[in-house]
Design a protein around this motif. Structure first.
Motif, PDB file in Angstrom:
ATOM      1  N   TYR A   1       0.833  -1.211   0.000  1.00 47.95           N
ATOM      2  CA  TYR A   1       0.000   0.000   0.000  1.00 47.95           C
ATOM      3  C   TYR A   1       0.864   1.256   0.000  1.00 47.95           C
ATOM      4  CZ  TYR A   1      -3.335  -3.483   1.554  1.00 47.95           C
ATOM      5  OH  TYR A   1      -4.099  -4.619   1.642  1.00 47.95           O
ATOM      6  N   GLY A   2       2.093   1.137   0.493  1.00 47.66           N
ATOM      7  CA  GLY A   2       2.892   2.334   0.704  1.00 47.66           C
ATOM      8  C   GLY A   2       4.244   2.314   0.037  1.00 47.66           C
ATOM      9  N   SER A   3       4.401   1.602  -1.062  1.00 49.48           N
ATOM     10  CA  SER A   3       5.649   1.633  -1.819  1.00 49.48           C
ATOM     11  C   SER A   3       5.440   0.918  -3.146  1.00 49.48           C
ATOM     12  CB  SER A   3       6.801   0.979  -1.051  1.00 49.48           C
ATOM     13  OG  SER A   3       6.572  -0.414  -0.866  1.00 49.48           O
ATOM     14  N   GLY A   4       6.413   1.045  -4.028  1.00 49.05           N
ATOM     15  CA  GLY A   4       6.326   0.354  -5.302  1.00 49.05           C
ATOM     16  C   GLY A   4       7.539   0.659  -6.180  1.00 49.05           C
ATOM     17  N   PRO A   5       7.944  -0.291  -7.023  1.00 49.66           N
ATOM     18  CA  PRO A   5       7.344  -1.623  -7.135  1.00 49.66           C
ATOM     19  C   PRO A   5       7.801  -2.555  -6.011  1.00 49.66           C
ATOM     20  CG  PRO A   5       9.184  -1.442  -8.646  1.00 49.66           C
ATOM     21  CD  PRO A   5       9.033  -0.098  -7.987  1.00 49.66           C
TER      22      PRO A   5
ATOM     23  N   ARG B   1       3.249   5.832  -5.110  1.00 46.14           N
ATOM     24  CA  ARG B   1       3.715   4.638  -5.814  1.00 46.14           C
ATOM     25  C   ARG B   1       2.933   3.411  -5.369  1.00 46.14           C
ATOM     26  NH1 ARG B   1       8.559   7.748  -5.368  1.00 46.14           N
ATOM     27  NH2 ARG B   1       9.177   6.814  -3.386  1.00 46.14           N
ATOM     28  N   GLY B   2       2.522   3.391  -4.115  1.00 48.10           N
ATOM     29  CA  GLY B   2       1.659   2.301  -3.673  1.00 48.10           C
ATOM     30  C   GLY B   2       0.302   2.349  -4.348  1.00 48.10           C
ATOM     31  N   ASP B   3      -0.251   3.545  -4.444  1.00 48.57           N
ATOM     32  CA  ASP B   3      -1.557   3.715  -5.086  1.00 48.57           C
ATOM     33  C   ASP B   3      -1.518   3.329  -6.565  1.00 48.57           C
ATOM     34  OD1 ASP B   3      -2.614   4.620  -2.706  1.00 48.57           O
ATOM     35  OD2 ASP B   3      -2.377   6.752  -3.201  1.00 48.57           O
TER      36      ASP B   3
END
Length: 397
Positions: A227-231, A276-278
């Motif tokens: 939810y709070g980072s990506g990838p 990025r999570g979104d």
């Protein structure tokens, strides 16, 4: 000499939370006596790996311990326990409060024998509330903490196969035992340390609860993304799978540069971790394309060189032979009677710079040390023989 040398622990634990707590104390020198029924408690036989039915979990949880096998519910059995309590520092027992009282292992009963005793307990739901006293295992804690709801897919939640709630409770209880020992050193008083599976589980997922309480967002399962980072996700390579966890602007910039997409660094969809999570699905798709043409080894090597957190998804058969895990020095082969090969047991995964690790002792067979323990407690050879003849004590091994 190990730091806990001279501390004696009576371990009435079952399965993981109690026994692993006691094992951690044993790893650093405590004399831990596992007290079990004649023939062995039920937790000894989970997923058998030895001729006597002892399981892999048992071999891990009960390293460095001695075993006393007896019938607890008899007058003689109770007398033995009282004498051992009088010589002990800590009693570990993960069972409900009513079971503790019935066995004479509640704090009041123990204090009547040893006023400064420390009792360490772990229950399923804690001592208060409508579910206090009920039994439960690891998966119940996982489910009630919100973790299961957020794992898997909307159609099918998944629990973790690893009993992390049990192990977390054991760690909390071992920490509590150390705090209680320190308090006793200062005041001369013992006390009860109480942990619970539910308490551990909700403490581990607490940030999710804070998120909902303050942001009002009911998070839904999104597979292996974050939810709070990506990838942050699990990706297929040409010959396996890897995981990445791209957290912070700096790491994201390195990742975007690595995959040949530096324009993503200034893309307004990816300005920070939450953004990025979104928008993690699109980022995972980009990373998936990058991974699919590489082997696991090549992908990990490139990601490591770019200082991007990543690792291979290992099968259990691969874990203990992985070069990094072998190099850690944590694995100790242990010869338990009746196993087809030495068991690769891992001790406490910490290092003390001033306290070298000592070789661990294998888990005991049921009653293997009964004679020695009873002799140390002051029972004569004739008394021990009478206990054995009456079927109250078993001399195993």
């Amino acid at each position: 000499m190990l730091p806990l040398h001279g501390i004696r622990v009576l371990d009435f634990g079952r399965y993981i939370a109690g026994p692993y707590c006691a094992a951690l104390l044993a790893d650093y020198g405590a004399d831990v006596i596992r007290i079990e029924r004649i023939g062995g408690n039920e937790d000894r036989f989970t997923v058998p790996v030895a001729d006597d039915g002892s399981g892999g979990s048992f071999l891990q949880m009960n390293r460095n311990k001695r075993s006393l096998a007896l019938v607890l519910g008899t007058e003689t059995g109770c007398a033995i326990v009282r004498r051992l309590v009088a010589q002990a520092d800590i009693v570990v027992a993960n069972m409900p409060a009513d079971a503790l009282a019935k066995a004479g292992l509640d704090l009041g009963s123990l204090r009547a024998v040893k006023p400064d005793i420390i009792l360490v307990t772990a229950s399923a739901f804690g001592e208060d509330g409508p579910m206090a006293g009920r039994v439960g295992f690891d998966a119940v804690g996982q489910a009630m903490s919100g973790a299961v709801h957020l794992t898997g897919t909307a159609e099918q939640p998944f629990r973790a196969q690893v009993n992390y709630v049990d192990f977390g409770t054991a760690l909390h209880c071992a920490f509590g035992a150390m705090v209680a020992l320190r308090e006793r050193d200062q005041t001369g008083k013992g006390q009860q340390v109480s942990g619970s599976l539910l308490g551990t589980a909700v403490s581990l997922t607490n940030a999710l609860g804070i998120d909902h309480a303050l942001n009002g967002i009911e998070r839904q399962p999104i597979g292996n993304r974050s939810y709070g980072s990506g990838p942050t996700d699990v990706f297929r390579t040409r010959d396996g799978w890897i995981v990445t966890q791209v957290v912070s602007n700096a790491i994201f910039a390195r990742w975007a540069t690595l995959i040949g997409a530096p324009e993503l660094i200034t893309d307004p969809r990816y300005t920070d971790d939450m953004a990025r999570g979104d928008n993690g699905e699109a980022l995972s798709a980009r990373m998936a394309r990058w991974c699919e043409g590489r082997t696991t080894e090549a992908a990990i090597a490139e990601l490591g060189a770019a200082r991007i957190p990543a690792g291979p998804v290992l099968a259990p058969s691969e874990v203990l032979t992985h070069p990094q895990i072998v190099a850690s020095g944590l694995i100790e082969p242990m010869h338990y009677p009746g196993t087809p090969a030495p068991a690769p047991v891992i001790g406490a995964p910490i290092r003390l710079s001033g306290t070298p690790r000592e070789p661990m002792l294998r888990a005991p067979q049921a009653g293997e040390h009964s004679a020695a323990i009873l002799t140390e407690a002051g029972f004569s050879a004739d008394e021990i023989a009478a206990m054995v003849s009456a079927g109250v004590v078993h001399l195993g091994g």
